[in-house]
Design a protein around this motif. Structure first.
Motif, PDB file in Angstrom:
ATOM      1  N   ARG A 250      17.804   4.691 -23.757  1.00 28.64           N
ATOM      2  CA  ARG A 250      17.177   5.894 -23.475  1.00 28.64           C
ATOM      3  C   ARG A 250      15.990   5.738 -22.493  1.00 28.64           C
ATOM      4  N   ARG A 251      15.724   6.496 -21.565  1.00 24.73           N
ATOM      5  CA  ARG A 251      15.045   6.410 -20.415  1.00 24.73           C
ATOM      6  C   ARG A 251      13.494   6.701 -20.943  1.00 24.73           C
ATOM      7  N   ALA A 252      12.638   5.935 -20.761  1.00 23.11           N
ATOM      8  CA  ALA A 252      11.133   5.959 -20.876  1.00 23.11           C
ATOM      9  C   ALA A 252      10.374   5.727 -19.796  1.00 23.11           C
ATOM     10  N   ARG A 253       9.353   6.940 -19.608  1.00 21.84           N
ATOM     11  CA  ARG A 253       8.324   7.321 -18.377  1.00 21.84           C
ATOM     12  C   ARG A 253       6.916   6.775 -19.124  1.00 21.84           C
ATOM     13  N   LEU A 254       6.473   5.917 -18.119  1.00 15.54           N
ATOM     14  CA  LEU A 254       5.322   5.498 -18.592  1.00 15.54           C
ATOM     15  C   LEU A 254       4.106   5.899 -17.475  1.00 15.54           C
ATOM     16  N   THR A 255       2.866   6.269 -18.246  1.00 11.27           N
ATOM     17  CA  THR A 255       1.871   6.505 -17.305  1.00 11.27           C
ATOM     18  C   THR A 255       1.046   5.286 -16.872  1.00 11.27           C
ATOM     19  N   LEU A 256       0.846   5.042 -15.807  1.00  6.26           N
ATOM     20  CA  LEU A 256       0.084   3.811 -15.418  1.00  6.26           C
ATOM     21  C   LEU A 256      -1.302   3.866 -15.307  1.00  6.26           C
ATOM     22  N   VAL A 257      -2.077   2.944 -15.967  1.00  4.95           N
ATOM     23  CA  VAL A 257      -3.669   2.972 -16.187  1.00  4.95           C
ATOM     24  C   VAL A 257      -4.198   2.953 -14.714  1.00  4.95           C
ATOM     25  N   ASP A 258      -3.756   1.938 -13.975  1.00  7.37           N
ATOM     26  CA  ASP A 258      -4.131   2.086 -12.560  1.00  7.37           C
ATOM     27  C   ASP A 258      -2.784   1.933 -11.622  1.00  7.37           C
ATOM     28  N   THR A 259      -3.241   2.289 -10.363  1.00  6.07           N
ATOM     29  CA  THR A 259      -1.861   2.212  -9.423  1.00  6.07           C
ATOM     30  C   THR A 259      -2.224   1.531  -8.588  1.00  6.07           C
ATOM     31  N   PRO A 260      -1.698   0.074  -8.362  1.00  2.00           N
ATOM     32  CA  PRO A 260      -1.956  -0.925  -7.318  1.00  2.00           C
ATOM     33  C   PRO A 260      -1.289  -0.222  -6.064  1.00  2.00           C
ATOM     34  N   ASN A 261      -2.156  -0.618  -4.949  1.00  2.00           N
ATOM     35  CA  ASN A 261      -1.318  -0.092  -3.484  1.00  2.00           C
ATOM     36  C   ASN A 261       0.072  -0.326  -3.200  1.00  2.00           C
ATOM     37  N   ALA A 262       0.395  -1.709  -4.082  1.00  2.00           N
ATOM     38  CA  ALA A 262       1.729  -2.062  -3.710  1.00  2.00           C
ATOM     39  C   ALA A 262       2.815  -1.665  -4.438  1.00  2.00           C
ATOM     40  N   PHE A 263       2.581  -0.407  -5.502  1.00  4.17           N
ATOM     41  CA  PHE A 263       3.222   0.058  -6.191  1.00  4.17           C
ATOM     42  C   PHE A 263       3.699   1.381  -5.453  1.00  4.17           C
ATOM     43  N   ARG A 264       4.660   1.024  -4.568  1.00  6.51           N
ATOM     44  CA  ARG A 264       5.057   2.360  -3.613  1.00  6.51           C
ATOM     45  C   ARG A 264       6.367   2.902  -4.431  1.00  6.51           C
ATOM     46  N   LEU A 265       6.775   3.697  -4.021  1.00  8.21           N
ATOM     47  CA  LEU A 265       8.053   4.741  -4.920  1.00  8.21           C
ATOM     48  C   LEU A 265       9.271   3.671  -4.645  1.00  8.21           C
ATOM     49  N   GLY A 266       9.858   3.443  -5.627  1.00  9.52           N
ATOM     50  CA  GLY A 266      11.245   2.489  -5.528  1.00  9.52           C
ATOM     51  C   GLY A 266      10.785   1.097  -5.833  1.00  9.52           C
ATOM     52  N   THR A 267       9.486   0.780  -5.819  1.00  8.99           N
ATOM     53  CA  THR A 267       9.270  -0.711  -6.259  1.00  8.99           C
ATOM     54  C   THR A 267       9.820  -1.170  -7.523  1.00  8.99           C
TER      55      THR A 267
END
Length: 356
Positions: A250-267
């Motif tokens: 089952r797919r889970a979607r998580l809300t990030l508390v912080d989003t580092p710059n290195a977390f690009r789409l597809g990382t």
């Protein structure tokens, strides 16, 4: 005299033997660890990726043949940018036809206005019939309605021509194309997928058995697979209600508390699940001493440098470790090797650099 000397010699010999028999136990080096309390239970680590929370799939509002794709996957687009365009020949012809109909209705409207004025003037002078005036005014109203309809048809045809261009309605990143240039598509058919890069989230697939245990106390540690030092925490936002028929996950979607710059789409990311638990202590399995139906460990006295046994309550056991519910206090040093050859009160040497 000789007898007395013999007796004294024998007594001295016995005293010497007594000193050898009461020699202290040798000081023994031991391996040990410092007990560290655990308040989080590790439920597993799973691979996932960084995705946009909001994605939209766009399609043309009219059918036709795709003439050109203007952007590629990964392109950053702004509101109003053209993504793809259809061959506009049909839409242009429809616009020309609508404009021709409008010109004809406008000429009829001019004639109807002139006729209505003429009949009104004749009627006012008393030489015109009321019936002729009524017919002229009715014709004027009918022609006026037709004029409005023709103008609406031109506007609609102009909109249809504009719909031959597929435009972005918000700033986004192109993540997927479902159609290629030269392909004929119908109105509303999926053509391109856009993702908004401003709000990102972590997406993972969890086994059904674990997904059913998820609750608000679970904590997620999200780290980059290329550089684990780049990490943040997350909370559960959405869990798909049904498992995938193929993978049974089952797919889970998580809300990030912080989003580092290195977390690009597809990382690519690694997500570790932990849950709050009652305090417990994990030790190597070799630290456990089991005898007489009791479970104990050897605890080192830091002042006296001696060891003593301590009864413990076993909570969990694995081939390489044990989890204790009680019996050992945080910060105490526990022997992890040779537990079967120690004696209570025995002096030990502890290496301060032993793993903790």
């Amino acid at each position: 005299m000789k007898a007395i000397t013999f007796v004294l010699g024998g007594a001295l010999l016995l005293v010497g033997c007594g000193k050898q028999a009461s020699a202290p136990e040798p000081v023994r080096p031991v391996l040990s660890v410092i007990a560290q309390p655990q308040v989080q239970a590790n439920l597993g680590r799973f691979a996932g990726s960084i995705q946009a929370r909001f994605e939209s799939t766009l399609g043309f509002r009219v059918g036709g043949r795709i003439a050109r794709r203007w952007v590629d996957v990964g392109s950053q687009v702004q509101p109003g940018d053209v993504l793809a365009s259809l061959d506009p020949t049909d839409q242009r012809n429809q616009l020309r036809a609508a404009e021709g109909d409008l010109a004809k209705i406008q000429a009829q409207w001019i004639n109807a206005q002139a006729n209505a004025r003429r009949q009104q003037q004749l009627f006012d002078r008393g030489v015109g019939a009321q019936a002729q005036l009524d017919i002229a005014q009715t014709d004027l109203k009918t022609t006026g309605a037709s004029l409005k309809q023709a103008r609406a048809a031109v506007d609609q045809a102009r909109d249809q021509l504009g719909y031959s261009e597929l435009k972005a309605d918000h700033g986004a990143v192109v993540t997927n194309w479902q159609a290629e240039a030269g392909q004929t598509v119908s109105a509303g058919q999926a053509v391109v997928t856009l993702a908004r890069p401003d709000i990102k989230e972590a997406v993972i697939d969890l086994p059904t058995s674990l997904a059913e245990q998820l609750n608000t106390q679970l904590q997620f540690l999200v780290a980059s697979q290329l550089d684990p030092d780049i990490n943040t925490t997350a909370t559960l936002r959405e869990l798909e209600p049904q498992a995938d028929a193929t993978t049974r996950t089952r797919r889970a979607r998580l809300t990030l508390v912080d989003t580092p710059n290195a977390f690009r789409l597809g990382t690519a990311i690694s997500v570790t699940l932990t849950s709050a638990v009652s305090p417990r202590t994990e030790l190597p399995a070799s630290a456990l001493l089991e005898s007489d139906g009791k479970t104990r460990v050897w605890v080192v006295d830091p002042q006296q440098k001696t060891v003593a046994t301590r009864d413990v309550k076993l909570l969990e056991r694995t081939p390489g470790s044990v989890v204790l519910a009680s019996g050992v206090q945080p910060g105490e040093r526990v022997v992890t090797a040779g537990v079967n050859s120690l004696k209570p009160g025995q002096k030990v040497i502890v290496d301060e650099e032993d793993p903790q």
